[in-house]
Scaffold this motif. Sequence first.
Motif, PDB file in Angstrom:
ATOM      1  N   MET A   1       1.094  -1.233   0.524  1.00 39.35           N
ATOM      2  CA  MET A   1      -0.054  -0.210  -0.055  1.00 39.35           C
ATOM      3  C   MET A   1       0.998   1.153   0.422  1.00 39.35           C
ATOM      4  N   SER A   2       0.537   2.298  -0.623  1.00 43.82           N
ATOM      5  CA  SER A   2       1.396   3.634  -0.977  1.00 43.82           C
ATOM      6  C   SER A   2       1.477   4.239   0.531  1.00 43.82           C
ATOM      7  N   HIS A   3       2.400   5.527   0.294  1.00 41.20           N
ATOM      8  CA  HIS A   3       2.135   6.250   1.801  1.00 41.20           C
ATOM      9  C   HIS A   3       1.280   6.557   1.930  1.00 41.20           C
ATOM     10  N   VAL A   4       0.469   7.593   0.882  1.00 41.43           N
ATOM     11  CA  VAL A   4      -0.655   8.345   0.933  1.00 41.43           C
ATOM     12  C   VAL A   4      -2.510   7.447   1.240  1.00 41.43           C
ATOM     13  N   ASN A   5      -2.261   5.902   0.102  1.00 39.60           N
ATOM     14  CA  ASN A   5      -2.795   5.825   1.042  1.00 39.60           C
ATOM     15  C   ASN A   5      -2.816   5.029   2.556  1.00 39.60           C
ATOM     16  N   LEU A   6      -1.581   4.690   2.957  1.00 42.88           N
ATOM     17  CA  LEU A   6      -1.482   4.751   4.372  1.00 42.88           C
ATOM     18  C   LEU A   6      -2.086   5.279   5.467  1.00 42.88           C
ATOM     19  N   ILE A   7      -1.805   7.059   4.645  1.00 43.85           N
ATOM     20  CA  ILE A   7      -1.962   8.247   5.363  1.00 43.85           C
ATOM     21  C   ILE A   7      -3.835   7.782   5.501  1.00 43.85           C
TER      22      ILE A   7
ATOM     23  N   ASN B   1       2.547   3.007  13.035  1.00 42.94           N
ATOM     24  CA  ASN B   1       3.373   3.555  14.404  1.00 42.94           C
ATOM     25  C   ASN B   1       3.702   5.431  13.019  1.00 42.94           C
ATOM     26  N   ALA B   2       4.317   4.733  12.094  1.00 43.68           N
ATOM     27  CA  ALA B   2       5.155   6.463  11.455  1.00 43.68           C
ATOM     28  C   ALA B   2       3.800   6.901  10.773  1.00 43.68           C
ATOM     29  N   GLN B   3       2.805   6.885  10.448  1.00 49.23           N
ATOM     30  CA  GLN B   3       1.874   7.735  10.310  1.00 49.23           C
ATOM     31  C   GLN B   3       1.238   8.450  11.192  1.00 49.23           C
ATOM     32  N   GLY B   4       0.873   7.264  12.109  1.00 41.13           N
ATOM     33  CA  GLY B   4       0.663   8.221  13.281  1.00 41.13           C
ATOM     34  C   GLY B   4       1.406   9.284  14.202  1.00 41.13           C
ATOM     35  N   HIS B   5       2.186   9.143  13.836  1.00 41.84           N
ATOM     36  CA  HIS B   5       3.608   9.814  13.986  1.00 41.84           C
ATOM     37  C   HIS B   5       2.951  11.014  13.413  1.00 41.84           C
ATOM     38  N   THR B   6       2.521  10.505  12.299  1.00 42.40           N
ATOM     39  CA  THR B   6       3.358  12.550  11.775  1.00 42.40           C
ATOM     40  C   THR B   6       1.760  12.924  10.957  1.00 42.40           C
ATOM     41  N   ILE B   7       0.399  12.427  11.468  1.00 46.25           N
ATOM     42  CA  ILE B   7      -0.418  13.224  12.036  1.00 46.25           C
ATOM     43  C   ILE B   7      -0.279  13.906  12.978  1.00 46.25           C
ATOM     44  N   PHE B   8      -0.256  13.181  13.548  1.00 44.19           N
ATOM     45  CA  PHE B   8       0.001  13.786  15.894  1.00 44.19           C
ATOM     46  C   PHE B   8       0.913  15.102  15.023  1.00 44.19           C
ATOM     47  N   ASN B   9       2.294  15.136  14.389  1.00 43.07           N
ATOM     48  CA  ASN B   9       2.417  15.941  14.444  1.00 43.07           C
ATOM     49  C   ASN B   9       1.732  17.451  13.958  1.00 43.07           C
ATOM     50  N   TYR B  10       1.306  17.448  12.709  1.00 43.67           N
ATOM     51  CA  TYR B  10       0.487  18.183  12.537  1.00 43.67           C
ATOM     52  C   TYR B  10      -0.368  18.379  13.809  1.00 43.67           C
ATOM     53  N   ALA B  11      -1.650  17.257  14.061  1.00 40.99           N
ATOM     54  CA  ALA B  11      -2.913  17.174  14.509  1.00 40.99           C
ATOM     55  C   ALA B  11      -2.520  18.058  15.999  1.00 40.99           C
TER      56      ALA B  11
END
Length: 423
Positions: free
Chosen positions: A1-7, A52-62
């Motif tokens: 699954m691509s990075h965008v789809n994971l996000i 975990n990686a996607q969670g951290h990425t979105i959390f840093n913005y959220a």
Amino acid sequence: MSHVNLIDLTILTVLTLGFIAFLLSEKVHISSIPILVILGFLFGPVFGLIPNAQGHTIFNYARVLGLVLILYTEGHNLKWSMIKKHVTTIGLMDTVGLLLTAAISGFLFSYVFDLPLGAGLLFGTIVSATDPATLIPLFKQNKVDENIKTVIVTESIFNDPLAIVLSTLAIAMVAPHADQAHLIETIAHYTTIYPAGIIYFLYVMVSSLALGVGLGVIGYWFIRWLKPGFFPQIFGISIAFGGFLIGEAVQTSGYLVATIIGIVFGNHAIMFKRWNEHEGFNQFIREEMHFNEIISDMASVFIFILFGATINISVLNETLLKGALIALGVVFIARPLAALIIVPLKKWTFKEYLFIALEGPRGVVPAALAGVPLSIGFMNHDQSLIYWGEIILSATIMTVLISVLLETLWVKTLSRKLLSPKE
């Protein structure tokens, strides 16, 4: 699954869990916050459905974008008449009380975990703020005397951005290489770190107040001029984020600027009375607030679910008991001792003081700030800060969970036993 789809999948999972959390909250009549954190923890590190990686990425913005929205929205709810009536109590709680809470909590953290006082300073400033996102709906569900409610909620709304400023000071002292510490370190070249901290704090307070009031007035005249009656939602979000970005650009607190703009708009009938307040402004604010509250709820969902989803389960296991002890220390030692400063005012009875002391749940701001030391540690390859950051994150999780659970469950009992019924 691509990075965008994971996000995309992570966002969908978070929204679905948020919907479930609010349904459960309605059914069991407790705050949604602990439910959100627990669901995030279960679907993150336990079941692995939130990467975990996607969670951290979105959390840093959220945590940044969400805090701006929440603080701006809550600023609308502060009524100047009640602030003026209790300004001394609120002022003491948001200055001396905030500092005492941070200091006592930090000392307890350092003692229990046997870590340097620098780590305790970081933890203490992170958990020093109470949570309006928990308190406002809680007091809507449970009848509480208006004076007590005003003091606790107003203190909470102001100590959110102030705690962020304190955390920035703590970061400058512990990790001077961090981006957040740049201005303080510049001032410290001409003084030392402690006078620099005081100068920075005063600068932030004065400049944030001036910017917030100024932008609020400009926003009012802009509405009078253009009459953007069909777009209050867009305008409200734009001025909130605009104030935040301007504040950050001049090295002040963008969060406090957004809060002050919200206060100006929320008290427009008083602020703009001399200028013959625009007749459509009430309707404008009503529409804007309805939209803001929905967006703020969504921001809380992302902050708390991703807060739980980014927990390091091995560190949590190692620190579970000590983290629970720290949480109880914040609730039963730090907050009550800090609140003692209002007793000499002779304005409040001992029972009223006790209610104020026992209703200070930790929530959005500690959740949003909890991962900052760890992020700075990773960005700067600072192993000590990474180690401290993991423990701070786990201890903050326990503090948020335990304080919110206890203080939402016992509010009705405390109100009945400690507060006299009012006509």
